[in-house]
Design a protein around this motif. Structure first.
Motif, PDB file in Angstrom:
ATOM      1  N   ALA A   2       0.765  -1.351   0.030  1.00  0.00           N
ATOM      2  CA  ALA A   2      -0.099   0.196   0.019  1.00  0.00           C
ATOM      3  C   ALA A   2       0.957   1.261  -0.134  1.00  0.00           C
ATOM      4  CB  ALA A   2      -0.963   0.010   1.434  1.00  0.00           C
ATOM      5  N   MET A   3       0.212   2.205  -0.743  1.00  0.00           N
ATOM      6  CA  MET A   3       1.265   3.424  -0.838  1.00  0.00           C
ATOM      7  C   MET A   3       1.257   3.976   0.608  1.00  0.00           C
ATOM      8  SD  MET A   3       2.581   4.831  -3.733  1.00  0.00           S
ATOM      9  CE  MET A   3       2.085   6.565  -3.680  1.00  0.00           C
ATOM     10  N   ASP A   4       0.621   3.738   1.342  1.00  0.00           N
ATOM     11  CA  ASP A   4       0.674   4.460   2.852  1.00  0.00           C
ATOM     12  C   ASP A   4       1.404   3.659   3.815  1.00  0.00           C
ATOM     13  OD1 ASP A   4      -1.622   2.687   2.944  1.00  0.00           O
ATOM     14  OD2 ASP A   4      -2.818   4.377   3.859  1.00  0.00           O
ATOM     15  N   SER A   5       2.060   2.607   3.292  1.00  0.00           N
ATOM     16  CA  SER A   5       2.358   1.984   4.337  1.00  0.00           C
ATOM     17  C   SER A   5       3.794   2.600   4.885  1.00  0.00           C
ATOM     18  CB  SER A   5       2.944   0.626   3.839  1.00  0.00           C
ATOM     19  OG  SER A   5       4.025   0.660   3.018  1.00  0.00           O
ATOM     20  N   LYS A   6       4.243   2.100   6.245  1.00  0.00           N
ATOM     21  CA  LYS A   6       5.571   2.725   6.822  1.00  0.00           C
ATOM     22  C   LYS A   6       6.553   2.412   5.840  1.00  0.00           C
ATOM     23  CE  LYS A   6       8.168   2.684  11.060  1.00  0.00           C
ATOM     24  NZ  LYS A   6       8.380   2.078  12.134  1.00  0.00           N
ATOM     25  N   THR A   8       6.827   2.364   2.713  1.00  0.00           N
ATOM     26  CA  THR A   8       6.755   3.020   1.394  1.00  0.00           C
ATOM     27  C   THR A   8       7.085   4.545   1.839  1.00  0.00           C
ATOM     28  OG1 THR A   8       4.707   1.685   0.527  1.00  0.00           O
ATOM     29  CG2 THR A   8       5.113   4.149  -0.354  1.00  0.00           C
ATOM     30  N   HIS A   9       6.792   5.030   2.981  1.00  0.00           N
ATOM     31  CA  HIS A   9       7.294   6.318   3.580  1.00  0.00           C
ATOM     32  C   HIS A   9       8.511   6.149   3.731  1.00  0.00           C
ATOM     33  CE1 HIS A   9       2.874   8.306   4.368  1.00  0.00           C
ATOM     34  NE2 HIS A   9       2.802   7.108   4.267  1.00  0.00           N
ATOM     35  N   GLU A  10       9.315   5.154   4.323  1.00  0.00           N
ATOM     36  CA  GLU A  10      10.654   5.304   4.806  1.00  0.00           C
ATOM     37  C   GLU A  10      11.503   5.353   3.279  1.00  0.00           C
ATOM     38  OE1 GLU A  10      13.853   2.400   6.976  1.00  0.00           O
ATOM     39  OE2 GLU A  10      11.850   2.276   7.501  1.00  0.00           O
ATOM     40  N   VAL A  11      11.257   4.671   2.267  1.00  0.00           N
ATOM     41  CA  VAL A  11      11.838   4.411   1.138  1.00  0.00           C
ATOM     42  C   VAL A  11      11.560   5.722   0.174  1.00  0.00           C
ATOM     43  CG1 VAL A  11      11.875   3.200  -1.299  1.00  0.00           C
ATOM     44  CG2 VAL A  11      11.638   1.907   0.830  1.00  0.00           C
ATOM     45  N   ALA A  12      10.417   6.116   0.394  1.00  0.00           N
ATOM     46  CA  ALA A  12      10.354   7.421  -0.393  1.00  0.00           C
ATOM     47  C   ALA A  12      11.139   8.553   0.217  1.00  0.00           C
ATOM     48  CB  ALA A  12       8.730   7.849  -0.257  1.00  0.00           C
ATOM     49  N   LYS A  13      11.100   8.607   1.466  1.00  0.00           N
ATOM     50  CA  LYS A  13      12.054   9.674   2.266  1.00  0.00           C
ATOM     51  C   LYS A  13      13.313   9.533   1.805  1.00  0.00           C
ATOM     52  CE  LYS A  13      13.482  12.007   6.552  1.00  0.00           C
ATOM     53  NZ  LYS A  13      14.675  12.048   6.073  1.00  0.00           N
ATOM     54  N   LYS A  14      14.030   8.427   1.741  1.00  0.00           N
ATOM     55  CA  LYS A  14      15.211   8.019   1.431  1.00  0.00           C
ATOM     56  C   LYS A  14      15.675   8.242  -0.003  1.00  0.00           C
ATOM     57  CE  LYS A  14      16.397   4.446   5.012  1.00  0.00           C
ATOM     58  NZ  LYS A  14      16.563   3.248   5.192  1.00  0.00           N
ATOM     59  N   LEU A  15      14.660   8.021  -0.925  1.00  0.00           N
ATOM     60  CA  LEU A  15      14.759   8.284  -2.306  1.00  0.00           C
ATOM     61  C   LEU A  15      14.929   9.776  -2.739  1.00  0.00           C
ATOM     62  CD1 LEU A  15      12.999   5.372  -3.996  1.00  0.00           C
ATOM     63  CD2 LEU A  15      15.613   5.902  -3.961  1.00  0.00           C
ATOM     64  N   PHE A  16      13.863  10.485  -1.757  1.00  0.00           N
ATOM     65  CA  PHE A  16      13.874  11.937  -2.196  1.00  0.00           C
ATOM     66  C   PHE A  16      15.097  12.531  -1.597  1.00  0.00           C
ATOM     67  CE2 PHE A  16      12.945  16.237  -0.640  1.00  0.00           C
ATOM     68  CZ  PHE A  16      12.565  16.857  -1.724  1.00  0.00           C
ATOM     69  N   ASP A  17      15.636  12.181  -0.327  1.00  0.00           N
ATOM     70  CA  ASP A  17      16.911  12.689   0.024  1.00  0.00           C
ATOM     71  C   ASP A  17      18.132  12.228  -0.621  1.00  0.00           C
ATOM     72  OD1 ASP A  17      15.600  13.691   2.352  1.00  0.00           O
ATOM     73  OD2 ASP A  17      16.295  12.106   3.706  1.00  0.00           O
ATOM     74  N   LEU A  38      10.215  16.958   5.105  1.00  0.00           N
ATOM     75  CA  LEU A  38      10.162  15.661   5.409  1.00  0.00           C
ATOM     76  C   LEU A  38      10.881  15.461   6.848  1.00  0.00           C
ATOM     77  CD1 LEU A  38      10.819  13.636   2.156  1.00  0.00           C
ATOM     78  CD2 LEU A  38       8.579  14.245   3.252  1.00  0.00           C
ATOM     79  N   THR A  39      10.322  14.938   7.935  1.00  0.00           N
ATOM     80  CA  THR A  39      10.825  14.597   9.113  1.00  0.00           C
ATOM     81  C   THR A  39      10.974  13.088   9.491  1.00  0.00           C
ATOM     82  OG1 THR A  39       8.589  14.680  10.023  1.00  0.00           O
ATOM     83  CG2 THR A  39       9.936  16.763   9.806  1.00  0.00           C
ATOM     84  N   ASP A  40      11.423  12.813  10.400  1.00  0.00           N
ATOM     85  CA  ASP A  40      11.833  11.599  10.895  1.00  0.00           C
ATOM     86  C   ASP A  40      10.490  10.652  11.127  1.00  0.00           C
ATOM     87  OD1 ASP A  40      14.545  11.588  10.086  1.00  0.00           O
ATOM     88  OD2 ASP A  40      15.091  12.212  12.325  1.00  0.00           O
ATOM     89  N   ASP A  41       9.395  11.507  11.338  1.00  0.00           N
ATOM     90  CA  ASP A  41       8.207  10.744  11.742  1.00  0.00           C
ATOM     91  C   ASP A  41       7.635   9.832  10.540  1.00  0.00           C
ATOM     92  OD1 ASP A  41       6.948  12.323   9.999  1.00  0.00           O
ATOM     93  OD2 ASP A  41       5.894  13.413  11.820  1.00  0.00           O
ATOM     94  N   LEU A  42       8.404   9.991   9.370  1.00  0.00           N
ATOM     95  CA  LEU A  42       7.678   9.432   8.211  1.00  0.00           C
ATOM     96  C   LEU A  42       6.317   9.328   7.759  1.00  0.00           C
ATOM     97  CD1 LEU A  42      10.030   6.162   8.762  1.00  0.00           C
ATOM     98  CD2 LEU A  42      10.446   7.872   7.184  1.00  0.00           C
ATOM     99  N   ASN A  43       5.653  10.466   8.234  1.00  0.00           N
ATOM    100  CA  ASN A  43       4.360  10.665   8.018  1.00  0.00           C
ATOM    101  C   ASN A  43       4.218  11.533   6.860  1.00  0.00           C
ATOM    102  OD1 ASN A  43       1.683  10.492   7.816  1.00  0.00           O
ATOM    103  ND2 ASN A  43       1.088  11.847   9.612  1.00  0.00           N
TER     104      ASN A  43
END
Length: 116
Positions: A2-6, A8-17, A38-43
């Motif tokens: 799911a696009m809203d899984s934890k 997914t958020h973690e991978v998206a943040k790493k890729l954006f960074d 983007l913060t570390d809360d991964l929301n």
């Protein structure tokens, strides 16, 4: 997944960074792309996940089309006659998904024309 899984958020943040680092984006430029910090809360809000997805497409296209990191970094800042002299970063910095996707579609078209 799911696009809203934890994950997914973690991978998206790493890729954006990673993309932001390679493109040497300032904090202000990062915020203008996502309209959010983007913060570390991964929301990550869903609209920003879609923007990151389009940015990943842009990043991948640039890797295929252009040789080195410096060429990719300079391309996003270089004035482009396709957009009346605006750079890809200028176009994307509105923070609107449609504008980021506009750059993504442009590069996909370029790839298709180049048979990549």
């Amino acid at each position: 997944m799911a696009m809203d899984s934890k994950v997914t958020h973690e991978v998206a943040k790493k890729l954006f960074d990673k993309i932001a680092d390679e493109w040497a984006l300032t904090e202000s430029e990062k915020r203008s792309l996502l309209n959010t910090e983007l913060t570390d809360d991964l929301n990550i809000p869903m609209p920003d996940l879609y923007k990151i997805s389009a940015l990943i497409g842009i990043y991948e296209s640039l890797q295929v089309l252009l040789g080195g990191e410096q060429a990719r970094r300079s391309w996003i800042r270089k004035p482009n006659s396709e957009w009346d002299g605006a750079s890809a970063l200028d176009i994307m910095s509105t923070g609107n998904f449609e504008d980021i996707e506009k750059v993504n579609r442009y590069l996909k078209s370029w790839r298709e024309q180049s048979n990549f």
